[in-house]
Design an enzyme around this catalytic site. Structure first.
Site, mmCIF file in Angstrom:
data_model
loop_
_atom_site.group_PDB
_atom_site.id
_atom_site.type_symbol
_atom_site.label_atom_id
_atom_site.label_comp_id
_atom_site.label_asym_id
_atom_site.label_seq_id
_atom_site.Cartn_x
_atom_site.Cartn_y
_atom_site.Cartn_z
ATOM 1 N N PRO A 91 22.257 33.358 88.651
ATOM 2 C CA PRO A 91 22.654 33.143 87.252
ATOM 3 C C PRO A 91 21.426 32.880 86.383
ATOM 4 C CG PRO A 91 24.098 31.947 88.713
ATOM 5 C CD PRO A 91 22.989 32.478 89.575
ATOM 6 N N CYS A 92 21.456 33.386 85.164
ATOM 7 C CA CYS A 92 20.251 33.374 84.341
ATOM 8 C C CYS A 92 19.813 31.978 83.923
ATOM 9 C CB CYS A 92 20.448 34.249 83.104
ATOM 10 S SG CYS A 92 21.816 33.738 82.036
ATOM 11 N N THR A 93 20.718 30.996 83.922
ATOM 12 C CA THR A 93 20.337 29.653 83.481
ATOM 13 C C THR A 93 19.705 28.828 84.592
ATOM 14 O OG1 THR A 93 22.544 28.840 84.014
ATOM 15 C CG2 THR A 93 22.152 29.563 81.747
ATOM 16 N N ASP A 94 19.775 29.300 85.816
ATOM 17 C CA ASP A 94 19.425 28.445 86.948
ATOM 18 C C ASP A 94 17.938 28.270 87.159
ATOM 19 O OD1 ASP A 94 22.074 28.141 87.397
ATOM 20 O OD2 ASP A 94 22.185 29.733 88.864
#
Length: 390
Positions: A91-94
Site C-alpha cells: 500500500p502506498c501509505t506504508d
C-alpha cells in the site's frame, strides 16, 4: 488468519517459484504466470479481495497456498523454501517516514516493513529477486527520503536495487504510472546509461552514493498508447438501464466548463461513435465533470466514493450518453479481460481492480528482467543491445 491450499495451477512446480505479498485479487500472479513463474504462496489481509482471488483461481489448489490475514502474524519460517522471486505491491501509505514510523509492530501503517521483516527472517532461503511495486509518488515523497529508506532496507538484506517507472499505458489504454524497485542478490555487471523507464525524476536515488543500485540493460518497452479505450468499452443498447437518465445526464453536461462542453459537442456531431472517460472533481467548491480529450482511460482508482469512479461518455451521431464504467471494463483495462467476475458485487470488483497492478506490466518485467536475472543473462542482453546499436 486463514489458509487455503488445494488444485493444480497452470504452471507446475518445476517453474521458478514466486511469493506474492499484498496479493489483492491476484493480478501480479497472472502476470508472473504468463512470464513462466509458478506462484506458490500468496497473502492479503482484505477479505473481499481474497474472495475475488479464490473466485478466479479456485478454492482447491494443490500447488498454491493463499493466506488471508495480517502479515504481521506471519514468520519467515511460515514461507515455502526454494523461492526465486518475492513480489510485493505494498500500500502506498506504508513507506512514509512521517511521524515516528512505529514500523514492525504496527499493522496498516507498517506493511512494507513487515515485508522486509519476512524477507529477513527467511535467511538463507531468501529469494534472489525481490520486488516492490508502488505509486510513482514514492520517488519524490518526503524529498526522496521514502524511496531511499526502501532501497536501504533492501540493501541491508543483500539486494542491489534498480528503480523503474512503467506506465500501464504502454500495454493497455489506461494511464497508470507505477514505480518498481527490483532487488537482486546477484546484479548484472552491465549498466544501461539511458532508458525511458528511468526518467529524470528518478535520478536522485541513483545519485545517492550511500545506496547500492544498479541499472539493468533492458529492451525498449512498447511506446505509450495514444488511443484504444473505445475498443475496450462495453457496447450497450440505448435502452440499457445503466445509461444515466435524462436528469442526471443534463446535470453532467451543465457541470462542464466551456472548454469541456465544446469538446463534447464536437464529438457529439461526428457521424461516428466515439468514447471518452470522465472524472468528477471539485472546482471552487462545486462538483464538476472533466472529460478526457484522448481515447485513453484515466487511472483506475478504488471505488470508495463517486468521485473516484470514472464515467464512460458515448458521443456521436448527434447523441450523448453517459454511464459508470463497468467491472468488465476495469478488468480489460488492467489486462485481465478473462478474469472471473461471476458472483462479484460491483463495488467489490471496482475496488479490487482499482487497487491492483496491470497484468501486462508484470508479464513484461517477468520476461525481460526477472527471468534473465535468474538465468544470469542480463549482461548478455547488454551485449545484444550493443550489437544492435553498432
Amino acid at each position: 488468519m486463514t489458509g487455503a491450499s488445494s488444485g493444480a495451477t497452470r504452471i507446475g512446480s518445476t517453474a521458478p517459484q514466486a511469493l506474492e505479498f499484498f496479493a489483492g485479487i491476484g493480478l501480479a500472479r497472472l502476470g508472473l504466470e504468463e512470464a513462466g513463474f509458478h506462484v506458490a504462496w500468496s497473502n492479503d489481509i482484505d477479505h473481499a479481495k481474497c474472495q475475488m482471488y479464490r473466485n478466479q483461481f479456485g478454492n482447491n489448489e494443490q500447488e498454491h497456498t493463499l493466506i488471508e490475514g495480517d502479515m504481521g502474524e506471519l514468520h519467515g519460517s511460515d514461507l515455502p523454501h526454494n523461492i526465486s522471486i518475492a513480489w510485493g505491491s505494498s500500500p502506498c501509505t506504508d513507506i512514509s517516514l512521517a511521524g515516528t514510523r512505529t514500523g514492525l509492530n504496527g499493522k496498516q501503517s507498517s506493511a512494507f516493513w513487515q515485508y522486509i521483516r519476512l524477507l529477513e527472517e527467511m535467511g538463507n532461503n531468501r529469494p534472489p529477486v525481490a520486488v516492490l511495486e508502488n505509486v510513482a509518488g514514492l520517488a519524490t515523497s518526503h524529498s526522496g527520503e521514502d524511496i531511499a529508506a526502501a532501497v536501504s532496507a533492501f540493501n541491508q538484506l543483500g539486494y542491489s536495487v534498480d528503480a523503474l517507472s512503467i506506465d500501464a499505458r504502454r500495454f493497455v489504454p489506461q494511464s497508470r504510472p507505477r514505480l518498481f524497485l527490483v532487488g537482486l542478490t546477484n546484479p548484472p555487471e552491465g549498466s544501461q546509461a539511458n532508458s525511458p523507464l528511468r526518467p529524470d525524476w528518478l535520478q536522485q536515488v541513483f545519485a545517492d552514493t550511500s545506496l547500492r543500485m544498479h541499472r539493468a540493460v533492458l529492451p525498449e518497452p512498447p511506446e505509450p498508447l495514444m488511443a484504444g479505450f473505445g475498443m475496450y468499452a462495453e457496447e450497450m443498447s440505448d435502452d440499457d438501464s445503466r445509461w444515466w437518465p435524462k436528469g442526471k445526464l443534463t446535470a453532467f453536461l451543465d457541470s462542464l466548463s466551456a472548454v469541456q462542453s465544446e469538446r463534447v459537442m464536437k464529438l457529439k456531431d461526428n457521424p461516428f461513435i466515439s468514447y471518452r472517460t470522465a472524472y468528477r472533481r471539485t472546482r471552487n467548491g462545486k462538483p464538476t465533470w472533466e472529460v478526457r480529450a484522448d481515447d485513453i482511460s484515466g487511472c483506475l482508482r478504488t471505488a470508495r466514493g463517486g468521485s473516484s469512479r470514472q464515467a464512460v461518455v458515448r458521443l456521436g451521431k448527434g447523441s450523448t450518453a453517459v454511464r459508470w464504467m463497468t467491472p468488465k471494463e476495469y478488468a480489460a483495462l488492467m489486462g485481465a479481460s478473462h478474469y472471473n467476475l461471476n458472483g462479484l458485487r460491483t463495488n467489490q470488483a471496482l475496488f479490487g481492480f482499482g487497487d491492483a497492478v496491470a497484468v501486462p506490466v508484470v508479464e513484461w518485467l517477468g520476461e525481460h528482467y526477472f527471468m534473465p536475472a535468474l538465468r544470469g543473462t542480463l549482461d548478455k542482453a547488454k551485449q545484444q543491445h550493443e550489437l544492435r546499436s553498432a
